[in-house]
Design a protein around this motif. Structure first.
Motif, PDB file in Angstrom:
ATOM      1  N   LEU A   2     -23.432 -16.274 -25.085  1.00  0.00           N
ATOM      2  CA  LEU A   2     -24.153 -15.236 -24.341  1.00  0.00           C
ATOM      3  C   LEU A   2     -24.158 -13.915 -25.092  1.00  0.00           C
ATOM      4  O   LEU A   2     -23.203 -13.572 -25.784  1.00  0.00           O
ATOM      5  N   SER A   3     -25.247 -13.192 -24.921  1.00  0.00           N
ATOM      6  CA  SER A   3     -25.334 -11.805 -25.387  1.00  0.00           C
ATOM      7  C   SER A   3     -26.319 -11.095 -24.455  1.00  0.00           C
ATOM      8  O   SER A   3     -26.959 -11.742 -23.639  1.00  0.00           O
ATOM      9  N   THR A   4     -26.405  -9.784 -24.600  1.00  0.00           N
ATOM     10  CA  THR A   4     -27.389  -9.062 -23.800  1.00  0.00           C
ATOM     11  C   THR A   4     -28.498  -8.550 -24.708  1.00  0.00           C
ATOM     12  O   THR A   4     -28.281  -8.356 -25.913  1.00  0.00           O
ATOM     13  N   ASP A   5     -29.680  -8.341 -24.163  1.00  0.00           N
ATOM     14  CA  ASP A   5     -30.797  -7.832 -24.966  1.00  0.00           C
ATOM     15  C   ASP A   5     -30.532  -6.401 -25.422  1.00  0.00           C
ATOM     16  O   ASP A   5     -30.769  -6.034 -26.567  1.00  0.00           O
ATOM     17  N   ASP A   6     -30.016  -5.593 -24.524  1.00  0.00           N
ATOM     18  CA  ASP A   6     -29.732  -4.182 -24.857  1.00  0.00           C
ATOM     19  C   ASP A   6     -28.232  -3.979 -25.011  1.00  0.00           C
ATOM     20  O   ASP A   6     -27.437  -4.603 -24.309  1.00  0.00           O
ATOM     21  N   GLY A   7     -27.861  -3.064 -25.934  1.00  0.00           N
ATOM     22  CA  GLY A   7     -26.449  -2.723 -26.088  1.00  0.00           C
ATOM     23  C   GLY A   7     -25.644  -3.816 -26.758  1.00  0.00           C
ATOM     24  O   GLY A   7     -24.455  -3.974 -26.485  1.00  0.00           O
ATOM     25  N   TYR A  16     -21.313  -7.758 -31.713  1.00  0.00           N
ATOM     26  CA  TYR A  16     -22.383  -8.143 -32.619  1.00  0.00           C
ATOM     27  C   TYR A  16     -22.768  -9.611 -32.418  1.00  0.00           C
ATOM     28  O   TYR A  16     -23.906  -9.918 -32.066  1.00  0.00           O
ATOM     29  N   LEU A  17     -21.797 -10.509 -32.620  1.00  0.00           N
ATOM     30  CA  LEU A  17     -22.075 -11.940 -32.413  1.00  0.00           C
ATOM     31  C   LEU A  17     -22.078 -12.258 -30.919  1.00  0.00           C
ATOM     32  O   LEU A  17     -21.380 -11.601 -30.148  1.00  0.00           O
ATOM     33  N   PRO A  18     -22.836 -13.297 -30.511  1.00  0.00           N
ATOM     34  CA  PRO A  18     -22.749 -13.729 -29.105  1.00  0.00           C
ATOM     35  C   PRO A  18     -21.348 -14.224 -28.792  1.00  0.00           C
ATOM     36  O   PRO A  18     -20.581 -14.567 -29.691  1.00  0.00           O
ATOM     37  N   ARG A  19     -20.995 -14.270 -27.514  1.00  0.00           N
ATOM     38  CA  ARG A  19     -19.659 -14.708 -27.095  1.00  0.00           C
ATOM     39  C   ARG A  19     -19.759 -16.041 -26.351  1.00  0.00           C
ATOM     40  O   ARG A  19     -20.739 -16.304 -25.645  1.00  0.00           O
ATOM     41  N   ALA A  20     -18.707 -16.859 -26.493  1.00  0.00           N
ATOM     42  CA  ALA A  20     -18.704 -18.207 -25.889  1.00  0.00           C
ATOM     43  C   ALA A  20     -18.294 -18.143 -24.423  1.00  0.00           C
ATOM     44  O   ALA A  20     -17.341 -17.443 -24.070  1.00  0.00           O
ATOM     45  N   PHE A  21     -19.004 -18.907 -23.583  1.00  0.00           N
ATOM     46  CA  PHE A  21     -18.674 -18.997 -22.146  1.00  0.00           C
ATOM     47  C   PHE A  21     -18.837 -20.408 -21.646  1.00  0.00           C
ATOM     48  O   PHE A  21     -19.647 -21.180 -22.149  1.00  0.00           O
ATOM     49  N   VAL A  42     -12.459  -8.386 -21.351  1.00  0.00           N
ATOM     50  CA  VAL A  42     -11.272  -8.171 -22.190  1.00  0.00           C
ATOM     51  C   VAL A  42     -11.587  -7.389 -23.459  1.00  0.00           C
ATOM     52  O   VAL A  42     -10.683  -7.047 -24.213  1.00  0.00           O
ATOM     53  N   GLY A  43     -12.861  -7.122 -23.743  1.00  0.00           N
ATOM     54  CA  GLY A  43     -13.244  -6.450 -24.977  1.00  0.00           C
ATOM     55  C   GLY A  43     -14.703  -6.041 -24.888  1.00  0.00           C
ATOM     56  O   GLY A  43     -15.328  -6.165 -23.832  1.00  0.00           O
ATOM     57  N   PRO A  44     -15.288  -5.593 -26.012  1.00  0.00           N
ATOM     58  CA  PRO A  44     -16.639  -5.028 -25.939  1.00  0.00           C
ATOM     59  C   PRO A  44     -17.708  -5.994 -25.437  1.00  0.00           C
ATOM     60  O   PRO A  44     -18.587  -5.589 -24.663  1.00  0.00           O
ATOM     61  N   GLY A  45     -17.661  -7.269 -25.845  1.00  0.00           N
ATOM     62  CA  GLY A  45     -18.697  -8.221 -25.428  1.00  0.00           C
ATOM     63  C   GLY A  45     -18.612  -8.529 -23.943  1.00  0.00           C
ATOM     64  O   GLY A  45     -19.611  -8.459 -23.211  1.00  0.00           O
ATOM     65  N   THR A  46     -17.437  -8.862 -23.488  1.00  0.00           N
ATOM     66  CA  THR A  46     -17.276  -9.221 -22.079  1.00  0.00           C
ATOM     67  C   THR A  46     -17.452  -7.994 -21.177  1.00  0.00           C
ATOM     68  O   THR A  46     -17.951  -8.114 -20.058  1.00  0.00           O
ATOM     69  N   GLU A  47     -17.088  -6.807 -21.685  1.00  0.00           N
ATOM     70  CA  GLU A  47     -17.316  -5.596 -20.871  1.00  0.00           C
ATOM     71  C   GLU A  47     -18.806  -5.338 -20.703  1.00  0.00           C
ATOM     72  O   GLU A  47     -19.275  -4.988 -19.619  1.00  0.00           O
ATOM     73  N   ALA A  57     -32.012  -8.441 -19.218  1.00  0.00           N
ATOM     74  CA  ALA A  57     -32.187  -9.733 -19.892  1.00  0.00           C
ATOM     75  C   ALA A  57     -30.917 -10.158 -20.618  1.00  0.00           C
ATOM     76  O   ALA A  57     -30.201  -9.337 -21.194  1.00  0.00           O
ATOM     77  N   LEU A  58     -30.682 -11.475 -20.570  1.00  0.00           N
ATOM     78  CA  LEU A  58     -29.489 -12.076 -21.168  1.00  0.00           C
ATOM     79  C   LEU A  58     -29.946 -13.061 -22.244  1.00  0.00           C
ATOM     80  O   LEU A  58     -30.910 -13.788 -22.039  1.00  0.00           O
TER      81      LEU A  58
END
Ligand SMILES: Cc1cc2nc3c(=O)[nH]c(=O)nc-3n(C[C@H](O)[C@H](O)[C@H](O)COP(=O)(O)OP(=O)(O)OC[C@H]3O[C@@H](n4cnc5c(N)ncnc54)[C@H](O)[C@@H]3O)c2cc1C
Ligand code: FES
Length: 239
Positions: A2-7, A16-21, A42-47, A57-58
């Motif tokens: 997962l990642s977000t379109d913005d930010g 930067y890289l997508p995160r696993a879920f 727990v960090g920048p991606g999950t926050e 958008a996701l």
């Protein structure tokens, strides 16, 4: 992944890289499939993911990797399932529990939490069914470790006719692995490792095999046969 379109990425830097879920639930509805995720910030991606607003958008890549196996595919004598979840690790067990129940397979679900801050998701994901809870500090359920309850179940007849499925922090998974190995119980573990690409290219998610060599958790897992791995204590995983 997962990642977000913005930010996310670009000049904004991390994440930067997508995160696993893990997919916690997937239900077909009008116009597509609704996916549910349980996110612990727990960090920048999950926050960033946890701060998403309705309508944003996701980016979703998946499903990736290998899911849990049916009990009968793990052994002809296996008719039931014991699910063992710790903390955020209850996410993949939620969808698995529903799928097993739809097939009429008896399921017992054990979930353990550390403390109130790490206790989300049970009401939303397991409202349908009985769950036996434990907590390290006694704030819900039985005070103690979820593996204490597993030990009691494995002393009974369950050990001979059920497969164990576990997801949670590495020390919990390692305890499940050792308990099942000592008793000859078949177990599958949904593991975590630091993931870069999610489709086998970067080798960021290597996990040592019991017989030597490595598997790539993103393509050969994240669900692994507990007897196949050397340890569930993977460096860089868990939080
Ligand atoms: C197959 C798989 C399924 C997952 N399912 C879920 C889920 O359903 N819900 C959920 O909240 N999280 C899940 N995770 C963990 C999630 O991917 C990490 O928490 C996330 O990548 C952290 O990114 P970040 O930018 O927020 O923090 P980072 O700054 O990247 O890391 C913050 C902290 O988390 C730890 N960490 C980083 N990446 C991982 C990782 N991949 N696994 C474990 N710990 C990590 C670090 O050691 C550090 O302590 C899963 C991971 C994997 C590999
Ligand atoms: S995450 Fe890149 S190989 Fe597994």
């Amino acid at each position: 992944m997962l990642s977000t379109d913005d930010g996310w990425g670009g000049s904004a830097g991390r994440p930067y890289l997508p995160r696993a879920f893990s997919v916690a639930e997937a239900k077909r509805g009008e116009g597509g499939v609704r996916l549910d995720f349980l996110v612990e910030a727990v960090g920048p991606g999950t926050e960033r993911l946890a701060a998403l607003q309705p309508g944003e958008a996701l980016g979703v890549t998946g499903p990736l990797g290998r899911p849990f196996s049916l009990p009968r595919d793990l052994g002809p004598e296996l008719a039931g399932a014991i699910l063992v979840g710790g903390g955020i690790g209850l996410a993949p067990l939620a969808i698995w529990r529903r799928q097993l129940a739809e097939l009429g397979i008896p399921v017992r679900t054990l979930v353990g939490f550390r403390d109130p801050e790490h206790s989300g998701g049970v009401e939303e994901l397991f409202s349908c069914c009985e769950v036996r809870l434990t907590s390290d500090d006694g704030h819900v359920g039985h005070r103690g470790r979820v593996t204490d309850l597993l030990g009691v179940l494995l002393e009974g007849n369950a050990a001979a006719s059920a497969a164990v499925y576990a997801c949670g922090p590495p020390p919990m998974l390692e305890t499940v692995r050792v308990m099942c190995a000592e008793r000859g119980v078949v177990a599958e573990l949904a593991m975590e490792a630091p993931m870069g690409c999610g489709f086998g290219a970067c080798f960021g998610c290597a996990v040592p095999l019991a017989g030597g060599g490595y598997l790539r958790l993103c393509v050969d897992g994240p669900v692994v046969d507990a007897a196949e791995i050397e340890t569930a204590l993977v460096p860089g995983s868990g939080h």
